[in-house]
Scaffold this motif. Sequence first.
Motif, PDB file in Angstrom:
ATOM      1  N   LYS A 148       4.956  -1.187   0.137  1.00 24.90           N
ATOM      2  CA  LYS A 148       3.803  -0.489   0.729  1.00 24.90           C
ATOM      3  C   LYS A 148       3.560  -1.097   2.101  1.00 24.90           C
ATOM      4  CE  LYS A 148       0.250   0.703  -1.979  1.00 24.90           C
ATOM      5  NZ  LYS A 148       0.191   2.171  -1.899  1.00 24.90           N
ATOM      6  N   GLY A 154      -2.003   4.632   8.527  1.00 30.43           N
ATOM      7  CA  GLY A 154      -1.999   4.934   7.100  1.00 30.43           C
ATOM      8  C   GLY A 154      -0.909   4.190   6.345  1.00 30.43           C
ATOM      9  N   ASN A 155      -0.991   4.260   5.031  1.00 28.69           N
ATOM     10  CA  ASN A 155      -0.031   3.565   4.176  1.00 28.69           C
ATOM     11  C   ASN A 155       1.241   4.391   4.034  1.00 28.69           C
ATOM     12  OD1 ASN A 155      -1.918   1.619   3.825  1.00 28.69           O
ATOM     13  ND2 ASN A 155      -2.375   2.102   1.684  1.00 28.69           N
ATOM     14  N   TRP A 156       2.356   3.691   4.198  1.00 27.25           N
ATOM     15  CA  TRP A 156       3.657   4.317   3.957  1.00 27.25           C
ATOM     16  C   TRP A 156       4.294   3.589   2.782  1.00 27.25           C
ATOM     17  CZ3 TRP A 156       8.677   2.830   6.888  1.00 27.25           C
ATOM     18  CH2 TRP A 156       9.755   3.571   6.373  1.00 27.25           C
ATOM     19  N   ASP A 157       4.598   4.319   1.716  1.00 29.15           N
ATOM     20  CA  ASP A 157       5.226   3.720   0.536  1.00 29.15           C
ATOM     21  C   ASP A 157       6.700   4.109   0.487  1.00 29.15           C
ATOM     22  OD1 ASP A 157       2.669   2.922  -0.033  1.00 29.15           O
ATOM     23  OD2 ASP A 157       2.423   4.147  -1.836  1.00 29.15           O
ATOM     24  N   CYS A 352       3.054   5.672  -4.162  1.00 29.11           N
ATOM     25  CA  CYS A 352       3.224   7.121  -4.224  1.00 29.11           C
ATOM     26  C   CYS A 352       4.234   7.531  -3.154  1.00 29.11           C
ATOM     27  CB  CYS A 352       1.913   7.842  -3.944  1.00 29.11           C
ATOM     28  SG  CYS A 352       0.593   7.461  -5.095  1.00 29.11           S
ATOM     29  N   ASN A 355       3.094   9.115   0.033  1.00 34.32           N
ATOM     30  CA  ASN A 355       2.424   8.372   1.099  1.00 34.32           C
ATOM     31  C   ASN A 355       3.391   8.161   2.258  1.00 34.32           C
ATOM     32  OD1 ASN A 355       0.260   8.227  -0.594  1.00 34.32           O
ATOM     33  ND2 ASN A 355       0.374   6.023  -0.955  1.00 34.32           N
ATOM     34  N   THR A 389      -7.633   4.602  -4.396  1.00 32.27           N
ATOM     35  CA  THR A 389      -7.383   4.178  -3.006  1.00 32.27           C
ATOM     36  C   THR A 389      -8.502   3.256  -2.496  1.00 32.27           C
ATOM     37  OG1 THR A 389      -8.475   6.190  -2.284  1.00 32.27           O
ATOM     38  CG2 THR A 389      -6.069   6.222  -2.340  1.00 32.27           C
ATOM     39  N   ASN A 394      -4.759  -1.064  -2.696  1.00 29.51           N
ATOM     40  CA  ASN A 394      -4.297   0.273  -2.310  1.00 29.51           C
ATOM     41  C   ASN A 394      -4.970   0.798  -1.048  1.00 29.51           C
ATOM     42  OD1 ASN A 394      -2.578   0.515  -4.556  1.00 29.51           O
ATOM     43  ND2 ASN A 394      -4.321   1.033  -5.856  1.00 29.51           N
TER      44      ASN A 394
END
Length: 705
Positions: A148, A154-157, A352, A355, A389, A394
Amino acid sequence: MAASQKPSPVDPTPASGTLPDSPGTGGETHQTAGGKSPVLTTQQGAPVADDQNTLRAGPRGPALLEDFHFREKLFHFDHERIPERVVHARGFGAHGYFENYKPLTDLTRADLFQRAGEQTPVFVRFSTVAGNKGSADMARDVRGFAVKFYTKEGNWDLVGNNMPVFFIQDPMKFPDMVHAFKDEPDRGFPQAATAHDNAWDFISLTPEAMHMVMWVMSDRAIPRSFRFMEGFGVHTFRLVTAQGKSTYVKFHWKPKLGLQSVVWNEAVKINGADPDFHRRDLWDAIQTGDFPEWELGLQLFDDAFADEFEFDVLDPTKMIPEEQVPVQIVGKLVLNRTVDNFFAETEQVAFCTQNVVPGVDFTNDPLLQGRNFSYLDTQLKRLGGPNFTHIPINAPKCPVMNFQQDGHMAVRNPKGRVNYEPNSWADAPGPRESPTAGYRTFPEPINTPKQRVRSETFADHYSQARQFYVSQTPLEQQHIANALTFELSKVQTLAIRVRMVSHLLNIDAALADTVAKGLRLKDMPAAAAAAKPTRADLKPSPKLSIVKNGPASFKGRKVGALVTDGVDAGVLAALRKVLKAEGAVLKLIAPEVGGVKDSAGTWHDADEKLEGGPSVLFDAVAVLPSKGGADVLTQLPAARDFVADARAHRKFIGYAAAATPLFEKAGAGDGIDEGFLPLNKPGDADAFVAACRKLRFWDRAGAER
Ligand code: HDD
């Protein structure tokens, strides 16, 4: 008693720190046996006077319902568990950062790739797939490698595995596959093992799984450490620039310390000796400041390559050999902080695949598209509501601005009147979308009928399985054959064993023959019907072998030294010094955990008692008894196993001359080969550690146990 601003002792996430502090009890303390302790409170913050006895009517009377402290404590305890992940239940996570080496502006607008040297915080969770949360680390299995990235946009998974391909091509089959692989539903076993009928029944009826089967039957499925394995994003993704130019990409993680696996007999014994072998290894490495590192590599290609490539780049059962599209290194991942609380971070982290951040996009790989639904959906069940979230692990580390509201456990609640848009509240209108800064999906043209079909271009199931197999060293090929033979020997239904061998015939005739003989099939079956014939012309890819991609040094590895009273002080000191210089660890194993006195009379605490520190836990061993100590060791079965296993697992063995009687007693006496290195004087330590860099003495005669 006044409430204070100090965090209470139950503040659930001290490190992440985005939750408000609980008020606590005014910071009052009590003198206790262990020093000063804060006052125990209920969840409501009320101080507790007695945490040992329930409230009851008289000393021998019934419990009283009025006991709010007892009821609250039990109520909370009764609800401690959340559903474990349906797959990848057993995992271990750590914090760190990703450092970008150079701007990738020409490739992607993803913010984390724009500036050289920029560090982006990450959380990584490694896992096994099939076993439950309490299963052993060293199961033969795929390892999850989920990252993650907390980027400024933003979050990049990147939810990958340690293998670059997958068992199935269509997500419709995922529930069937997982059902078949996990414990059988009527009996609830076997745990964390595919060595059973249901798993191989499904596999043998699913030819597209054959490439992945080769990987899972290889030593990749029993890695020595999370630190010594590769990671793969598996699917083809897109990188998209600010101007809207798209490039296809496959993501790779390359361990800085090189690849290393254990052998199967070792894996079986490690699971008994230390079921937490992998998590302990990662924990110890980070805690001692030996931070694990991987480099991020990209395989980049365009439509022209995709069109001419032998396979469909949207097919997740295929990979692109590095020799065909080289991996370009663009940054590094460093894990430098263990979690403060396993549940809060490792258990509650929700990866996810959906994401993504501006500049990273999906392709039409059907498996990826299916995953994008499944991961979000599963978190709702696992974490209990749509506000997962808000949990610190998260929560993005950039502003989150939208009008989503309420729901279970809402922690991040907006202030003010506006909770919709468009609105006409000029003074505080709240957030609005930005066509320039916002995420824009790559506008891939789609003009095709809706239908339930499998693309013709996904039909070759054996060619890359063969390519993987022929890319291995003979020893690695033998390990694959052994693994298949072992797994299929646990399958009770003969027809399933036979069906599997019929697939192997399409991969490699010699492999099929070895396995058929290992299973003692009466007759060789006909090869399985194949939609496309196997291509024997694909060039071997040396990058697919672990042995060919080992480390440059012995850094990060461990030597277990079996010592007794009278161990040569000079040799021990030299070994310690040389290993430290190499970046490796020395652990002392002694007949008693208290330790030993060396030849100079100096005391050394032992790290393990012999029975708790078998040689399977180490990359190489040193057997350093004094003359008298050797007499003691020869009487101890665990000492004989220590030597016999190290020898059978083809480890380098450093030894004092006095150890020879122990070798004889362990059945290793006449097998002293070049993998045995003398450690009789301090100067011998250099040659021993230099040999250890090769990790194993693969040329040792005789079969592995
Ligand atoms: Fe998955 C968890 C990796 C196919 C559905 N998967 C999960 C995790 C990893 C992967 C590493 C654990 C994340 C963590 O540590 O929390 N999965 C993969 C890879 C796949 C893959 C590399 C193929 C390329 N998975 C896949 C498919 C589906 C899922 C096709 C469903 C259609 N996977 C899940 C899940 C899990 C999951 C059920 C269980 C727990 C979770 O998601 O958070 O949604």
